[in-house]
Design a protein around this motif. Structure first.
Motif, PDB file in Angstrom:
ATOM      1  N   PRO A 200       9.360  -9.086  11.149  1.00 12.90           N
ATOM      2  CA  PRO A 200       8.335  -8.183  10.616  1.00 12.90           C
ATOM      3  C   PRO A 200       8.838  -7.514   9.354  1.00 12.90           C
ATOM      4  O   PRO A 200      10.052  -7.407   9.128  1.00 12.90           O
ATOM      5  CB  PRO A 200       8.132  -7.172  11.750  1.00 12.90           C
ATOM      6  N   HIS A 201       7.924  -7.078   8.530  1.00 13.04           N
ATOM      7  CA  HIS A 201       8.332  -6.440   7.277  1.00 13.04           C
ATOM      8  C   HIS A 201       9.061  -5.127   7.522  1.00 13.04           C
ATOM      9  O   HIS A 201      10.014  -4.802   6.820  1.00 13.04           O
ATOM     10  CB  HIS A 201       7.110  -6.200   6.382  1.00 13.04           C
ATOM     11  N   ARG A 202       8.620  -4.337   8.498  1.00 13.50           N
ATOM     12  CA  ARG A 202       9.241  -3.056   8.818  1.00 13.50           C
ATOM     13  C   ARG A 202       9.754  -3.069  10.253  1.00 13.50           C
ATOM     14  O   ARG A 202       9.263  -3.823  11.089  1.00 13.50           O
ATOM     15  CB  ARG A 202       8.224  -1.912   8.663  1.00 13.50           C
ATOM     16  N   ASP A 203      10.727  -2.182  10.537  1.00 12.54           N
ATOM     17  CA  ASP A 203      11.209  -2.092  11.907  1.00 12.54           C
ATOM     18  C   ASP A 203      10.415  -1.093  12.739  1.00 12.54           C
ATOM     19  O   ASP A 203      10.487  -1.111  13.963  1.00 12.54           O
ATOM     20  CB  ASP A 203      12.696  -1.736  11.936  1.00 12.54           C
ATOM     21  N   THR A 204       9.659  -0.209  12.082  1.00 14.54           N
ATOM     22  CA  THR A 204       8.785   0.734  12.783  1.00 14.54           C
ATOM     23  C   THR A 204       7.404   0.706  12.137  1.00 14.54           C
ATOM     24  O   THR A 204       7.259   0.336  10.967  1.00 14.54           O
ATOM     25  CB  THR A 204       9.335   2.172  12.738  1.00 14.54           C
ATOM     26  N   MET A 205       6.402   1.145  12.890  1.00 14.01           N
ATOM     27  CA  MET A 205       5.029   1.103  12.391  1.00 14.01           C
ATOM     28  C   MET A 205       4.798   2.168  11.323  1.00 14.01           C
ATOM     29  O   MET A 205       5.158   3.334  11.504  1.00 14.01           O
ATOM     30  CB  MET A 205       4.056   1.307  13.547  1.00 14.01           C
ATOM     31  N   LEU A 206       4.220   1.756  10.206  1.00 17.29           N
ATOM     32  CA  LEU A 206       3.790   2.682   9.163  1.00 17.29           C
ATOM     33  C   LEU A 206       2.351   3.072   9.453  1.00 17.29           C
ATOM     34  O   LEU A 206       1.441   2.262   9.327  1.00 17.29           O
ATOM     35  CB  LEU A 206       3.899   2.034   7.782  1.00 17.29           C
ATOM     36  N   HIS A 207       2.150   4.320   9.852  1.00 13.75           N
ATOM     37  CA  HIS A 207       0.823   4.789  10.229  1.00 13.75           C
ATOM     38  C   HIS A 207       0.130   5.486   9.058  1.00 13.75           C
ATOM     39  O   HIS A 207       0.787   6.051   8.180  1.00 13.75           O
ATOM     40  CB  HIS A 207       0.914   5.779  11.394  1.00 13.75           C
ATOM     41  N   ALA A 208      -1.191   5.454   9.084  1.00 19.23           N
ATOM     42  CA  ALA A 208      -1.965   6.283   8.162  1.00 19.23           C
ATOM     43  C   ALA A 208      -1.772   7.746   8.554  1.00 19.23           C
ATOM     44  O   ALA A 208      -1.579   8.057   9.729  1.00 19.23           O
ATOM     45  CB  ALA A 208      -3.440   5.906   8.224  1.00 19.23           C
ATOM     46  N   PRO A 209      -1.811   8.655   7.600  1.00 14.11           N
ATOM     47  CA  PRO A 209      -1.612  10.074   7.929  1.00 14.11           C
ATOM     48  C   PRO A 209      -2.765  10.617   8.762  1.00 14.11           C
ATOM     49  O   PRO A 209      -3.908  10.207   8.602  1.00 14.11           O
ATOM     50  CB  PRO A 209      -1.553  10.732   6.553  1.00 14.11           C
ATOM     51  N   LEU A 210      -2.441  11.540   9.654  1.00  8.86           N
ATOM     52  CA  LEU A 210      -3.488  12.173  10.455  1.00  8.86           C
ATOM     53  C   LEU A 210      -4.370  13.062   9.590  1.00  8.86           C
ATOM     54  O   LEU A 210      -5.560  13.233   9.856  1.00  8.86           O
ATOM     55  CB  LEU A 210      -2.854  12.994  11.583  1.00  8.86           C
ATOM     56  N   ALA A 211      -3.777  13.639   8.539  1.00  8.33           N
ATOM     57  CA  ALA A 211      -4.531  14.457   7.584  1.00  8.33           C
ATOM     58  C   ALA A 211      -4.030  14.121   6.191  1.00  8.33           C
ATOM     59  O   ALA A 211      -2.819  14.031   5.968  1.00  8.33           O
ATOM     60  CB  ALA A 211      -4.353  15.941   7.882  1.00  8.33           C
ATOM     61  N   ALA A 212      -4.936  13.896   5.280  1.00  4.82           N
ATOM     62  CA  ALA A 212      -4.559  13.538   3.914  1.00  4.82           C
ATOM     63  C   ALA A 212      -5.449  14.272   2.929  1.00  4.82           C
ATOM     64  O   ALA A 212      -6.634  14.493   3.191  1.00  4.82           O
ATOM     65  CB  ALA A 212      -4.675  12.027   3.699  1.00  4.82           C
ATOM     66  N   ASP A 213      -4.872  14.648   1.799  1.00  3.06           N
ATOM     67  CA  ASP A 213      -5.612  15.341   0.745  1.00  3.06           C
ATOM     68  C   ASP A 213      -5.683  14.446  -0.495  1.00  3.06           C
ATOM     69  O   ASP A 213      -4.720  14.364  -1.260  1.00  3.06           O
ATOM     70  CB  ASP A 213      -4.928  16.660   0.404  1.00  3.06           C
ATOM     71  N   PRO A 214      -6.799  13.746  -0.704  1.00  2.00           N
ATOM     72  CA  PRO A 214      -6.920  12.826  -1.834  1.00  2.00           C
ATOM     73  C   PRO A 214      -6.884  13.502  -3.200  1.00  2.00           C
ATOM     74  O   PRO A 214      -6.847  12.810  -4.220  1.00  2.00           O
ATOM     75  CB  PRO A 214      -8.278  12.151  -1.592  1.00  2.00           C
ATOM     76  N   THR A 215      -6.935  14.838  -3.242  1.00  2.47           N
ATOM     77  CA  THR A 215      -6.951  15.538  -4.534  1.00  2.47           C
ATOM     78  C   THR A 215      -5.558  15.790  -5.078  1.00  2.47           C
ATOM     79  O   THR A 215      -5.422  16.193  -6.235  1.00  2.47           O
ATOM     80  CB  THR A 215      -7.682  16.887  -4.397  1.00  2.47           C
ATOM     81  N   THR A 216      -4.506  15.565  -4.287  1.00  2.82           N
ATOM     82  CA  THR A 216      -3.154  15.842  -4.765  1.00  2.82           C
ATOM     83  C   THR A 216      -2.687  14.732  -5.709  1.00  2.82           C
ATOM     84  O   THR A 216      -3.047  13.561  -5.535  1.00  2.82           O
ATOM     85  CB  THR A 216      -2.170  15.963  -3.596  1.00  2.82           C
ATOM     86  N   PRO A 217      -1.875  15.068  -6.708  1.00  6.17           N
ATOM     87  CA  PRO A 217      -1.360  14.042  -7.627  1.00  6.17           C
ATOM     88  C   PRO A 217      -0.588  12.941  -6.904  1.00  6.17           C
ATOM     89  O   PRO A 217      -0.698  11.763  -7.262  1.00  6.17           O
ATOM     90  CB  PRO A 217      -0.461  14.839  -8.570  1.00  6.17           C
ATOM     91  N   GLY A 218       0.217  13.315  -5.891  1.00  8.86           N
ATOM     92  CA  GLY A 218       0.989  12.309  -5.169  1.00  8.86           C
ATOM     93  C   GLY A 218       0.106  11.286  -4.477  1.00  8.86           C
ATOM     94  O   GLY A 218       0.391  10.084  -4.504  1.00  8.86           O
ATOM     95  N   TYR A 219      -0.964  11.754  -3.851  1.00 11.14           N
ATOM     96  CA  TYR A 219      -1.899  10.850  -3.175  1.00 11.14           C
ATOM     97  C   TYR A 219      -2.564   9.927  -4.194  1.00 11.14           C
ATOM     98  O   TYR A 219      -2.650   8.709  -3.979  1.00 11.14           O
ATOM     99  CB  TYR A 219      -2.953  11.658  -2.432  1.00 11.14           C
ATOM    100  N   GLN A 220      -3.036  10.483  -5.282  1.00 10.43           N
ATOM    101  CA  GLN A 220      -3.740   9.685  -6.284  1.00 10.43           C
ATOM    102  C   GLN A 220      -2.827   8.641  -6.906  1.00 10.43           C
ATOM    103  O   GLN A 220      -3.236   7.498  -7.135  1.00 10.43           O
ATOM    104  CB  GLN A 220      -4.326  10.612  -7.344  1.00 10.43           C
TER     105      GLN A 220
ATOM    106  N   THR B 201     -11.938   6.369   3.171  1.00  6.93           N
ATOM    107  CA  THR B 201     -11.810   7.727   3.685  1.00  6.93           C
ATOM    108  C   THR B 201     -10.374   8.201   3.469  1.00  6.93           C
ATOM    109  O   THR B 201      -9.465   7.378   3.258  1.00  6.93           O
ATOM    110  CB  THR B 201     -12.158   7.770   5.188  1.00  6.93           C
ATOM    111  N   PRO B 202     -10.115   9.517   3.484  1.00  9.75           N
ATOM    112  CA  PRO B 202      -8.755  10.014   3.250  1.00  9.75           C
ATOM    113  C   PRO B 202      -7.724   9.341   4.158  1.00  9.75           C
ATOM    114  O   PRO B 202      -7.909   9.255   5.369  1.00  9.75           O
ATOM    115  CB  PRO B 202      -8.879  11.509   3.558  1.00  9.75           C
ATOM    116  N   GLY B 203      -6.663   8.835   3.529  1.00 13.46           N
ATOM    117  CA  GLY B 203      -5.613   8.152   4.267  1.00 13.46           C
ATOM    118  C   GLY B 203      -5.736   6.648   4.284  1.00 13.46           C
ATOM    119  O   GLY B 203      -4.863   5.954   4.827  1.00 13.46           O
ATOM    120  N   TRP B 204      -6.789   6.110   3.642  1.00 13.61           N
ATOM    121  CA  TRP B 204      -7.028   4.670   3.714  1.00 13.61           C
ATOM    122  C   TRP B 204      -7.464   4.096   2.364  1.00 13.61           C
ATOM    123  O   TRP B 204      -8.172   4.748   1.602  1.00 13.61           O
ATOM    124  CB  TRP B 204      -8.102   4.350   4.748  1.00 13.61           C
TER     125      TRP B 204
END
Length: 207
Positions: A62-82, A104-107
Protein backbone atom coordinates in the motif's frame (compact mmCIF):
# COMPACT_ATOMS: atom_id res chain seq x y z
CA UNK A 1 7.35 29.96 2.25
CA UNK A 2 6.34 26.41 3.25
CA UNK A 3 6.79 25.15 -0.32
CA UNK A 4 10.15 26.96 -0.66
CA UNK A 5 11.44 25.22 2.46
CA UNK A 6 10.26 21.86 1.13
CA UNK A 7 12.01 22.46 -2.22
CA UNK A 8 15.26 23.32 -0.44
CA UNK A 9 14.99 20.18 1.67
CA UNK A 10 14.41 18.09 -1.46
CA UNK A 11 17.55 19.48 -3.04
CA UNK A 12 19.61 18.41 -0.03
CA UNK A 13 18.02 14.97 0.07
CA UNK A 14 18.57 14.46 -3.66
CA UNK A 15 22.32 15.04 -3.19
CA UNK A 16 22.56 12.17 -0.68
CA UNK A 17 23.06 8.53 -1.70
CA UNK A 18 19.75 6.75 -2.00
CA UNK A 19 19.05 4.45 0.92
CA UNK A 20 17.07 1.37 0.03
CA UNK A 21 14.72 0.16 2.77
CA UNK A 22 15.60 -3.26 4.14
CA UNK A 23 12.45 -5.32 4.48
CA UNK A 24 11.26 -8.82 3.69
CA UNK A 25 7.59 -7.92 3.92
CA UNK A 26 6.06 -7.52 0.45
CA UNK A 27 3.15 -5.68 2.04
CA UNK A 28 5.35 -2.98 3.57
CA UNK A 29 4.40 0.54 2.41
CA UNK A 30 5.95 1.52 -0.92
CA UNK A 31 9.09 3.66 -0.89
CA UNK A 32 8.48 7.37 -1.47
CA UNK A 33 9.55 8.82 -4.80
CA UNK A 34 11.49 12.12 -4.56
CA UNK A 35 9.71 15.25 -5.72
CA UNK A 36 10.63 16.57 -9.17
CA UNK A 37 10.27 20.26 -10.03
CA UNK A 38 9.74 22.03 -13.35
CA UNK A 39 11.43 25.22 -14.53
CA UNK A 40 8.82 27.36 -12.76
CA UNK A 41 9.57 25.70 -9.42
CA UNK A 42 6.30 23.75 -9.26
CA UNK A 43 6.18 20.03 -8.57
CA UNK A 44 6.17 18.15 -11.88
CA UNK A 45 3.79 15.41 -10.75
CA UNK A 46 3.58 13.91 -14.24
CA UNK A 47 7.36 13.38 -14.36
CA UNK A 48 7.86 11.63 -11.03
CA UNK A 49 7.11 8.02 -11.94
CA UNK A 50 8.24 5.77 -14.76
CA UNK A 51 6.45 2.77 -13.25
CA UNK A 52 4.24 1.94 -10.28
CA UNK A 53 4.18 -0.82 -7.69
CA UNK A 54 1.48 -3.47 -7.97
CA UNK A 55 -1.81 -2.35 -6.47
CA UNK A 56 -2.43 -3.24 -2.85
CA UNK A 57 -5.50 -5.20 -3.96
CA UNK A 58 -3.22 -7.37 -6.12
CA UNK A 59 -0.74 -8.10 -3.35
CA UNK A 60 1.51 -5.08 -3.75
CA UNK A 61 2.54 -2.66 -0.99
CA UNK A 62 0.00 0.00 0.00
CA UNK A 63 1.10 3.56 -0.52
CA UNK A 64 0.77 4.42 3.20
CA UNK A 65 1.13 2.34 6.34
CA UNK A 66 -1.84 4.07 8.03
CA UNK A 67 -5.11 5.44 6.68
CA UNK A 68 -5.14 9.09 5.63
CA UNK A 69 -8.57 10.33 6.68
CA UNK A 70 -10.46 13.43 5.62
CA UNK A 71 -10.62 15.97 8.46
CA UNK A 72 -13.66 15.90 10.71
CA UNK A 73 -13.77 19.70 10.46
CA UNK A 74 -12.15 21.80 7.76
CA UNK A 75 -12.07 25.51 6.98
CA UNK A 76 -11.81 26.06 3.20
CA UNK A 77 -11.15 29.79 3.74
CA UNK A 78 -7.68 29.31 5.27
CA UNK A 79 -4.62 29.84 3.03
CA UNK A 80 -3.25 26.40 3.96
CA UNK A 81 -6.45 24.65 2.87
CA UNK A 82 -6.65 26.58 -0.39
CA UNK A 83 -3.00 25.88 -1.25
CA UNK A 84 -3.39 22.17 -0.52
CA UNK A 85 -6.60 21.96 -2.56
CA UNK A 86 -5.09 23.80 -5.52
CA UNK A 87 -2.02 21.55 -5.54
CA UNK A 88 -4.04 18.34 -5.27
CA UNK A 89 -6.30 19.47 -8.12
CA UNK A 90 -3.30 20.41 -10.26
CA UNK A 91 -1.52 17.14 -9.49
CA UNK A 92 -4.58 15.02 -10.25
CA UNK A 93 -4.94 16.69 -13.64
CA UNK A 94 -1.27 16.08 -14.46
CA UNK A 95 -1.15 12.42 -13.42
CA UNK A 96 -4.58 11.28 -14.62
CA UNK A 97 -5.98 13.85 -17.03
CA UNK A 98 -9.12 14.01 -14.89
CA UNK A 99 -10.74 17.27 -13.86
CA UNK A 100 -11.13 17.94 -10.15
CA UNK A 101 -12.67 20.69 -8.02
CA UNK A 102 -13.37 21.43 -4.36
CA UNK A 103 -16.41 19.59 -3.00
CA UNK A 104 -17.70 19.84 0.56
CA UNK A 105 -15.12 20.95 3.18
CA UNK A 106 -12.43 18.30 3.52
CA UNK A 107 -12.94 16.77 0.08
CA UNK A 108 -11.86 17.17 -3.54
CA UNK A 109 -14.23 15.80 -6.22
CA UNK A 110 -12.69 14.10 -9.28
CA UNK A 111 -14.95 13.69 -12.31
CA UNK A 112 -14.85 10.17 -13.78
CA UNK A 113 -16.39 8.91 -17.00
CA UNK A 114 -18.77 6.53 -15.24
CA UNK A 115 -20.05 5.54 -11.79
CA UNK A 116 -18.34 2.17 -12.20
CA UNK A 117 -14.93 3.79 -12.65
CA UNK A 118 -15.50 6.05 -9.65
CA UNK A 119 -16.49 3.07 -7.49
CA UNK A 120 -13.54 0.97 -8.63
CA UNK A 121 -11.06 3.78 -7.99
CA UNK A 122 -12.62 4.44 -4.58
CA UNK A 123 -12.06 0.85 -3.46
CA UNK A 124 -8.50 0.74 -4.81
CA UNK A 125 -7.52 4.07 -3.24
CA UNK A 126 -8.90 2.96 0.13
CA UNK A 127 -6.67 -0.12 -0.05
CA UNK A 128 -3.72 2.23 -0.63
CA UNK A 129 -4.65 3.72 2.79
CA UNK A 130 -6.11 6.98 1.52
CA UNK A 131 -9.75 7.60 2.38
CA UNK A 132 -12.06 7.97 -0.61
CA UNK A 133 -15.76 8.23 -1.41
CA UNK A 134 -17.79 8.25 -4.59
CA UNK A 135 -21.03 9.94 -5.56
CA UNK A 136 -22.34 8.88 -8.96
CA UNK A 137 -19.51 9.74 -11.40
CA UNK A 138 -17.50 11.71 -8.81
CA UNK A 139 -14.59 10.26 -6.85
CA UNK A 140 -13.83 12.17 -3.63
CA UNK A 141 -10.39 12.33 -2.01
CA UNK A 142 -9.41 14.19 1.18
CA UNK A 143 -7.83 17.60 1.71
CA UNK A 144 -7.00 19.61 4.84
CA UNK A 145 -5.27 22.85 5.76
CA UNK A 146 -2.34 21.06 7.42
CA UNK A 147 -1.57 18.90 4.36
CA UNK A 148 1.98 19.47 3.10
CA UNK A 149 3.26 18.99 -0.45
CA UNK A 150 5.83 16.40 0.65
CA UNK A 151 3.34 14.64 2.90
CA UNK A 152 -0.40 14.27 2.55
CA UNK A 153 -0.76 16.19 -0.74
CA UNK A 154 1.74 13.81 -2.29
CA UNK A 155 -0.04 10.82 -0.71
CA UNK A 156 -3.36 11.76 -2.32
CA UNK A 157 -1.87 12.46 -5.74
CA UNK A 158 0.23 9.29 -5.69
CA UNK A 159 -2.79 7.13 -4.82
CA UNK A 160 -4.76 8.66 -7.70
CA UNK A 161 -1.80 8.31 -10.08
CA UNK A 162 -1.23 4.66 -9.16
CA UNK A 163 -4.86 3.58 -9.44
CA UNK A 164 -5.78 5.52 -12.58
CA UNK A 165 -2.63 4.20 -14.27
CA UNK A 166 -3.78 0.66 -13.52
CA UNK A 167 -7.32 1.43 -14.73
CA UNK A 168 -6.04 2.90 -18.01
CA UNK A 169 -3.21 0.50 -18.81
CA UNK A 170 -3.80 -2.81 -17.04
CA UNK A 171 -7.42 -3.41 -16.07
CA UNK A 172 -9.00 -5.97 -18.38
CA UNK A 173 -11.68 -4.72 -20.77
CA UNK A 174 -13.93 -7.52 -19.53
CA UNK A 175 -13.86 -6.10 -15.99
CA UNK A 176 -14.69 -2.61 -17.24
CA UNK A 177 -17.58 -4.04 -19.26
CA UNK A 178 -18.82 -5.91 -16.19
CA UNK A 179 -18.84 -2.63 -14.27
CA UNK A 180 -20.88 -1.03 -17.07
CA UNK A 181 -23.47 -3.83 -16.93
CA UNK A 182 -23.62 -3.60 -13.15
CA UNK A 183 -24.45 0.10 -13.53
CA UNK A 184 -27.19 -0.68 -16.05
CA UNK A 185 -28.68 -3.41 -13.86
CA UNK A 186 -28.61 -1.12 -10.82
CA UNK A 187 -30.38 1.62 -12.81
CA UNK A 188 -32.94 -0.89 -14.09
CA UNK A 189 -33.56 -2.18 -10.57
CA UNK A 190 -34.11 1.38 -9.35
CA UNK A 191 -36.68 2.03 -12.11
CA UNK A 192 -38.49 -1.24 -11.34
CA UNK A 193 -38.72 -0.37 -7.64
CA UNK A 194 -40.06 3.08 -8.51
CA UNK A 195 -42.65 1.51 -10.84
CA UNK A 196 -43.74 -0.94 -8.12
CA UNK A 197 -44.14 1.88 -5.60
CA UNK A 198 -46.17 3.88 -8.13
CA UNK A 199 -48.48 0.92 -8.79
CA UNK A 200 -48.90 0.33 -5.07
CA UNK A 201 -49.75 3.98 -4.46
CA UNK A 202 -52.29 3.97 -7.28
CA UNK A 203 -53.86 0.82 -5.86
CA UNK A 204 -54.17 2.31 -2.41
CA UNK A 205 -55.89 5.45 -3.74
CA UNK A 206 -58.50 3.49 -5.72
CA UNK A 207 -59.68 1.42 -2.78
Amino acid sequence: MKQEIERATDAVEASQPEQQPVTSDPRAPMASAPLVYNAEGDVAWDQMWEAFCVLASQGGPPHRDTMLHAPLAADPTTPGYQQAAEEIIRGIRLVSGLAAAPATPGWIAIECESPGKAQWLREQIRLENVEAQCKDTELWVPVAEDYTVKGEVKNVITAVAKTTHYWNDHLAAEIKMTLVWEEKLAALGKRVRQWIRTVQNLGSTTR
